[in-house]
Write an enzyme that holds these catalytic residues in place. Structure first.
Site, mmCIF file in Angstrom:
data_model
loop_
_atom_site.group_PDB
_atom_site.id
_atom_site.type_symbol
_atom_site.label_atom_id
_atom_site.label_comp_id
_atom_site.label_asym_id
_atom_site.label_seq_id
_atom_site.Cartn_x
_atom_site.Cartn_y
_atom_site.Cartn_z
ATOM 1 N N HIS A 1 -29.265 111.980 17.987
ATOM 2 C CA HIS A 1 -29.324 113.146 17.106
ATOM 3 C C HIS A 1 -30.068 114.327 17.724
ATOM 4 C CE1 HIS A 1 -29.108 115.366 13.427
ATOM 5 N NE2 HIS A 1 -30.401 115.266 13.148
ATOM 6 N N SER B 1 -29.394 120.259 13.233
ATOM 7 C CA SER B 1 -29.524 119.481 11.997
ATOM 8 C C SER B 1 -29.681 120.433 10.805
ATOM 9 C CB SER B 1 -30.693 118.506 12.134
ATOM 10 O OG SER B 1 -30.615 117.475 11.189
#
Length: 253
Positions: free
Chosen positions: A233, A84
């Site tokens: 994620h 991320s």
């Protein structure tokens, strides 16, 4: 900026970077597994974990923080992996200092500008009354008004700790992360990185999309990708065994 870090294992160095609101501890299971094959350097980025706080938070300075750490450790060339926000730091470092990398792994993020999608998270974190709460349970109750998912709340509340006066505080620099969010949403930029790059996507996550393909290949022309099914994620935490296998195979090839 002297970043906090941990060293585990031996062999070819693998530097690991966490995402927004995270710490190196988020990589716990992967650090254990990967340190059997590599010297793992797990890092807290500025304004996160036990690393120092600073007013500026953008990818240029965060990449230079990591370079300074590599210099201090005497590591000339490493494998680098980031998730991320940490993936964007890793990409920026590769674009600025390609000579310092063997291979690059980017976990569930693209080199694009993302719209602001953490407003509920920030509002919820700022809503917690650190002077009044007596336990993490109370903090969780206050945060639940803004964030429904228990797992996300647990991830965020790992940032809480008690100071010497037994008062809850944030390890992360919450005020600066909020103020600098536009820079965190930004895209890395620079001359293309010609080294081998692997993008790992969680199938249920929308952070890497088909329309990002041109942006990825423009900066990382040797990029390949793997999709981990039934993961979102955080594929490294949701499907740890599969994730570890992908990383080892890519770095060994």
């Amino acid at each position: 900026m002297k970043l906090h870090y941990q060293l585990h294992g031996s062999g070819t160095p693998l530097v690991i970077l966490h995402g927004l609101f995270g710490t190196l501890e988020n990589w716990g299971s992967q650090i254990k597994a990967l340190s059997e094959h590599f010297q793992v350097v797990a890092v807290d980025l500025r304004n996160h974990g036990r690393s120092p706080h600073a007013e500026r938070t953008d990818y240029e300075v965060m990449a230079e923080d990591v370079i300074s750490l590599l210099d201090d450790l005497g590591l000339d060339c490493v494998n680098l992996m980031g998730h991320s926000m940490g993936g964007k730091v890793a990409m920026q470092l590769a674009l600025n200092h390609p000579e310092r990398l063997k291979k690059l792994i980017v976990v569930d993020i693209s080199p694009v500008i993302y719209p602001h999608h953490h407003q509920d998270v920030l509002t919820g974190l700022f809503s917690i009354d650190l002077e009044q709460i007596k336990s993490r349970t109370q903090a969780d109750q206050q945060l639940s008004t803004y964030i429904e998912e228990p797992g996300v709340r647990a991830f965020l509340l790992k940032n809480l700790y008690k100071d010497d006066n037994k008062q809850f505080q944030w390890r992360m620099n919450l005020a600066t992360l909020s103020q600098e969010y536009k820079h965190i949403s930004a895209a890395p930029s620079g001359s293309p990185f010609s080294g081998k790059t692997l993008f790992i996507k969680g199938a249920n996550s929308d952070y890497i999309q088909a329309e990002h393909r041109n942006a990825i290949l423009a900066l990382f022309p040797q990029a390949t990708y793997k999709v981990i099914q039934d993961a979102g994620h955080w594929p490294h935490a949701e499907k740890p065994a599969i994730f570890t296998q992908l990383v080892i195979k890519f770095l060994a090839d």
